[in-house]
Design a protein around this motif. Structure first.
Motif, PDB file in Angstrom:
ATOM      1  N   ALA A   1       0.854  -1.185   0.000  1.00 27.42           N
ATOM      2  CA  ALA A   1       0.000   0.000   0.000  1.00 27.42           C
ATOM      3  C   ALA A   1       0.890   1.234   0.000  1.00 27.42           C
ATOM      4  N   PHE A   2       0.577   2.166  -0.901  1.00 26.78           N
ATOM      5  CA  PHE A   2       1.309   3.431  -1.004  1.00 26.78           C
ATOM      6  C   PHE A   2       0.305   4.567  -0.905  1.00 26.78           C
ATOM      7  N   GLN A   3       0.629   5.561  -0.081  1.00 27.88           N
ATOM      8  CA  GLN A   3      -0.232   6.728   0.027  1.00 27.88           C
ATOM      9  C   GLN A   3       0.625   7.985   0.116  1.00 27.88           C
ATOM     10  N   ALA A   4       0.242   9.007  -0.644  1.00 19.63           N
ATOM     11  CA  ALA A   4       0.938  10.295  -0.615  1.00 19.63           C
ATOM     12  C   ALA A   4      -0.095  11.409  -0.504  1.00 19.63           C
ATOM     13  N   LEU A   5       0.158  12.356   0.388  1.00 18.08           N
ATOM     14  CA  LEU A   5      -0.708  13.515   0.579  1.00 18.08           C
ATOM     15  C   LEU A   5       0.122  14.769   0.323  1.00 18.08           C
ATOM     16  N   ASP A   6      -0.329  15.614  -0.615  1.00 17.01           N
ATOM     17  CA  ASP A   6       0.427  16.798  -1.028  1.00 17.01           C
ATOM     18  C   ASP A   6      -0.403  18.057  -0.839  1.00 17.01           C
ATOM     19  N   MET A   7       0.302  19.187  -0.630  1.00 14.57           N
ATOM     20  CA  MET A   7      -0.360  20.488  -0.520  1.00 14.57           C
ATOM     21  C   MET A   7      -1.030  20.836  -1.843  1.00 14.57           C
ATOM     22  N   LEU A   8      -2.228  21.425  -1.769  1.00 20.31           N
ATOM     23  CA  LEU A   8      -2.943  21.787  -2.989  1.00 20.31           C
ATOM     24  C   LEU A   8      -2.246  22.901  -3.758  1.00 20.31           C
ATOM     25  N   ASP A   9      -1.757  23.925  -3.065  1.00 19.25           N
ATOM     26  CA  ASP A   9      -1.212  25.100  -3.743  1.00 19.25           C
ATOM     27  C   ASP A   9       0.207  24.869  -4.262  1.00 19.25           C
ATOM     28  N   SER A  10       1.080  24.320  -3.417  1.00 18.36           N
ATOM     29  CA  SER A  10       2.492  24.198  -3.790  1.00 18.36           C
ATOM     30  C   SER A  10       2.884  22.799  -4.268  1.00 18.36           C
ATOM     31  N   GLY A  11       2.076  21.813  -3.977  1.00 22.30           N
ATOM     32  CA  GLY A  11       2.448  20.434  -4.318  1.00 22.30           C
ATOM     33  C   GLY A  11       3.441  19.829  -3.356  1.00 22.30           C
ATOM     34  N   ALA A  12       3.804  20.547  -2.279  1.00 22.61           N
ATOM     35  CA  ALA A  12       4.752  20.014  -1.303  1.00 22.61           C
ATOM     36  C   ALA A  12       4.172  18.768  -0.641  1.00 22.61           C
ATOM     37  N   ASN A  13       5.032  17.796  -0.395  1.00 24.70           N
ATOM     38  CA  ASN A  13       4.594  16.525   0.155  1.00 24.70           C
ATOM     39  C   ASN A  13       4.402  16.615   1.660  1.00 24.70           C
ATOM     40  N   ILE A  14       3.185  16.354   2.135  1.00 25.98           N
ATOM     41  CA  ILE A  14       2.884  16.350   3.563  1.00 25.98           C
ATOM     42  C   ILE A  14       3.382  15.058   4.191  1.00 25.98           C
ATOM     43  N   PHE A  15       3.029  13.936   3.593  1.00 26.17           N
ATOM     44  CA  PHE A  15       3.574  12.657   4.032  1.00 26.17           C
ATOM     45  C   PHE A  15       3.526  11.667   2.877  1.00 26.17           C
ATOM     46  N   THR A  16       4.399  10.683   2.966  1.00 24.08           N
ATOM     47  CA  THR A  16       4.386   9.526   2.075  1.00 24.08           C
ATOM     48  C   THR A  16       4.467   8.282   2.944  1.00 24.08           C
ATOM     49  N   ALA A  17       3.559   7.337   2.711  1.00 21.81           N
ATOM     50  CA  ALA A  17       3.513   6.119   3.511  1.00 21.81           C
ATOM     51  C   ALA A  17       3.605   4.902   2.606  1.00 21.81           C
ATOM     52  N   ASN A  18       4.411   3.934   3.009  1.00 22.65           N
ATOM     53  CA  ASN A  18       4.527   2.660   2.310  1.00 22.65           C
ATOM     54  C   ASN A  18       4.356   1.529   3.314  1.00 22.65           C
ATOM     55  N   LEU A  19       3.562   0.543   2.945  1.00 27.14           N
ATOM     56  CA  LEU A  19       3.332  -0.607   3.803  1.00 27.14           C
ATOM     57  C   LEU A  19       3.384  -1.866   2.951  1.00 27.14           C
TER      58      LEU A  19
END
Length: 750
Positions: free
Chosen positions: A640-658
């Motif tokens: 499982a891979f999940q990535a959450l990014d800022m809407l305006d800048s695209g900066a990565n809030i977190f990336t998770a791998n399981l």
């Protein structure tokens, strides 16, 4: 209200039930009479059949010969592509079946040595039996060409098949030059059925699954896709006069030994634990063919195999993990209702338990109780949930009653109760399902709860000391060959608690309206579905909690493929603000070659960042791979891979791998050795969080397990497991737990 009288109540129920079942006089007919209704008869066979996969005993000569001459999927009641002959008989204590599954290309038969309940993609044969002929509940038994067993219960009232149920029965199979042969012997003591001296009428579906590019379902029964029931379409057969399940008493003593080395904090020393020896006893007594008592003393309720890992980052509500413990799985289907008011994993560490399940005519009932040494609590709410574990005991009781009405309707009641020192939770109510036509049904459930928390718990978790509330769930379904329409309504009060169940969301009311259109293009693309739904939910004070519209298309086609894609739009309330989310999803699975299965889930779109109360771009990808590497070796990979990014800048809030990897070597149908490795890696950008948070956290766990099973209760397990963590304050993976364990159990049938 007290649960201290639970043992006495169970004993009284037992005595009443036994007294109502006087032993009937028995006279087995010399020959099966011709039935005016044209029903086929299951003949009484002599003893002497050995279940070895070779159909050569003379006793089979008197069996009923049946040919499976209907393909119901993907073809609609057409002639099947292969021939299957089945011999059926009974001995008064066992149901016997022998299958000759012919195959023009036996080298293409898909079969592997596997643990029980894990060969669903193989060639297989089996039987479904509605023993009460009430078209509501059935037992299912399947085996692949090597005799690997799979068994289920089928609750047609709730449209639920459950493979967690395990029975003790015999099967054997072999591949031949013409296909394969399988023999089965199913002890009647593993079933529930009416006690009578007369000939019984059972519903029966005899099946073969023939997986090639399509997975062909072949039966003795045609299936009308316009009828919203399965068991109502089974062939009726006669037999089993004076059927006796023997003593139907199983005593299963167990001994569990384990030792754990742990450290409370990663910075502290690993402390060696002492070896812990725990004897136990499980008892199952079929008092009558339709009444079963089970009990357990000092049980080992530890889980032998690790749960499949799930990502929990950026989740509002608690994750669900299925029950795997044998005592609770026996008869568990009967306690399932529209509202998840019974979830036995909430009973964490019981000293003892007892369960009584039965069916007397149109009356179905079940009751179980347990003394638990811990108290697990779930605190639900409209926007999230929390949990706690109290180091204090409680008494738990669940009672269920259901009465059959008409051809396929029911009315029932449910009571759950749990109390301990300064704590109690009582839930009770009624439920029912009414089928007006073969296509239309209405189901409902109403529950009321009363809860009292200890003062410290109420203060720590912001709960009321005492609270009462209700929950309502109603559903209407119209299902025909080409259409399905449905309506759902739910209303869960803010203070509703089902502490012996799993309902992590309360304080809302919701309407759902949906529909599907089915198409059947042909053999290559067997089914196409197009549809969607609209729903709206409100908080207790009338705010819109969620408004969603969603549409999708599903296709079943070659290479046993299933594809689904769709999109939707959702308005969601969180932390006092409304968020507008647009999303799309895709799911696909297929079997490109025998023993090789691939699958992929992708979800993308806007999603709420719950840690920081803002909208973000979300991407979730979950592939899986099942590889059968020869007859004995299997590899299962889940990621499982999940990535959450800022809407305006695209900066990565977190990336998770399981990742979850399981490598199994199956020695034969009884024994295997398995290695499980689970790894989780979460990287966060602390500068994008409103509160201080760890930049990186990792975990690694492994398990090595040897299993030998003669049957589900005669078992030997040997294993080792460990867990390690890594994070900002650590220099690498640090072991936090090491456990060695062994368990031996023996099912004794006196």
């Amino acid at each position: 209200m007290t649960l201290a009288r639970l043992p006495g109540l169970l004993l009284i129920a037992l005595l009443v039930a036994v007294s109502a079942h006087a032993e009937p006089s028995c006279n087995v007919p010399d020959h099966m009479p011709e039935d005016a209704d044209g029903l086929r008869s299951i003949p009484r066979l002599p003893d002497g059949i050995r279940v070895d996969g070779v159909i050569d005993e003379s006793a089979w000569n008197g069996a009923l010969l049946m040919e499976l001459d209907v393909e119901t999927r993907p073809g609609e009641n057409i002639r099947p592509p292969v021939r299957t002959e089945v011999l059926l008989g009974e001995t008064g204590s066992d149901l016997l079946l022998a299958f000759r599954a012919y195959d023009p290309e036996p080298e293409k038969i898909r079969a592997y040595l596997r643990d029980r309940d894990s060969a669903w993609k193989d060639d297989m044969v089996g039987v479904v039996v509605d023993t009460f002929n009430d078209e509501r509940f059935a037992f299912e038994f399947f085996a692949n060409p090597y005799g690997v067993q799979m068994d289920l219960t089928n609750d047609d009232v709730n449209r639920d098949e459950d493979d967690s149920w395990d029975a003790i029965w015999d099967s054997a199979g072999r591949i031949t030059d013409e296909g394969f042969e399988v023999e089965m012997s199913i002890p009647l003591q593993q079933l529930r059925f009416p006690k009578t001296a007369q000939l019984q009428t059972w519903g029966i579906d005899v099946l073969r699954f023939y997986p090639r590019s399509q997975r062909h379902r072949i039966s003795n029964n045609p299936q009308d896709r316009g009828r919203h029931c399965y068991l109502c379409q089974l062939e009726k057969v006669r037999g089993f006069a004076c059927a006796q399940p023997g003593r139907n008493l199983i005593l299963a003593p167990t001994l569990t030994v384990n030792r754990s080395d742990t450290r409370a904090e990663p910075s502290e020393q690993l402390i060696a634990g002492d070896a812990d020896f725990e004897p136990g006893l499980d008892i199952r007594w079929g008092i009558t063919p339709d009444l079963t008592l089970a009990a357990t003393l000092n049980p080992d309720f530890s889980q032998v195999e690790a749960d499949v890992a799930q990502l929990s980052v950026n989740e509002q509500f608690e994750l669900f993990f299925p029950e795997k413990r044998p005592f609770f799985l026996d008869g568990a289907d009967f306690f399932n209702t529209r509202i998840d008011a019974v979830f036995t994993r909430t009973i964490a560490d019981p000293d003892a338990g007892a369960k009584l399940v039965g069916k007397l005519g149109k009356h179905n009932f079940g009751v179980f109780g347990a003394r638990d040494t811990k108290t697990n609590l779930l605190f639900p709410a409209a926007e999230g949930s929390d949990t706690a574990t109290l180091d204090r005991g409680n008494n738990a009781l669940v009672a269920r009653y259901r009465r059959d009405l008409g051809d396929n309707s029911t009315i029932g009641a449910l009571l759950t109760a749990r109390d301990g020192s300064g704590y109690s939770n009582y839930v009770g109510g009624i439920d029912g399902r009414f089928r007006f036509t073969e296509s239309d049904s209405l189901s409902f459930q109403y529950l009321a709860s009363d809860t009292e928390y200890p003062e410290q718990v109420a203060r720590d978790y912001d709960q009321r000391r005492s609270a009462s509330d209700k929950a309502v769930s109603i559903g209407y379904d119209h299902v025909s060959r080409n259409w399905r329409q449905y309506t759902r309504y739910r209303d869960y009060g803010e203070s509703f608690r089902a502490d012996l169940g799993f309902e992590p969301k309360v304080g809302f009311s919701q309407w759902i309206l949906g529909g599907r259109r089915y198409f059947y293009p042909g053999e290559r693309w067997s089914t196409v579905e197009i549809g969607g739904d609209w729903d709206i939910a409100y908080t207790a004070d009338g705010q819109v909690l969620e408004r969603e519209i969603e549409g999708s298309i599903e296709v079943e086609g070659p290479l046993q493929s299933f594809l689904e894609t769709g999109l939707g739009q959702r308005d969601r309330l969180f932390d006092g603000r409304q968020y507008d989310e647009n999303f799309a999803f895709f799911y696909g699975e297929f079997v490109p070659f025998a023993g090789k299965e691939l699958g992929l889930l992708v979800r993308t779109g806007e999603s709420i960042d719950f840690s920081n109360s803002r909208l973000a771009d979300n991407l979730f990808v979950r592939p899986y791979l099942n590889l059968n590497l020869g007859k004995h070796l299997q590899l299962r990979l889940r990621h499982a891979f999940q990535a959450l990014d800022m809407l305006d800048s695209g900066a990565n809030i977190f990336t998770a791998n399981l990742s979850d990897a399981r490598l199994t070597w199956q020695f034969d149908v009884r024994s295997f050795v398995r290695l499980v490795v689970q790894h989780q890696d979460i990287e966060r950008d602390p500068s994008l969080y409103l509160e201080e948070t760890e930049g990186r956290s990792r975990s690694l766990s492994t398990q090595l397990l040897y299993s030998y099973k003669v049957n589900p209760q005669t078992v030997l397990f040997l294993g080792y497991s460990d867990a390690a963590e890594d994070g900002d304050l650590l220099t690498g993976f640090t072991a936090i737990n090491k456990t060695w364990f062994a368990k031996i159990g023996y099912a004794w049938l006196p």
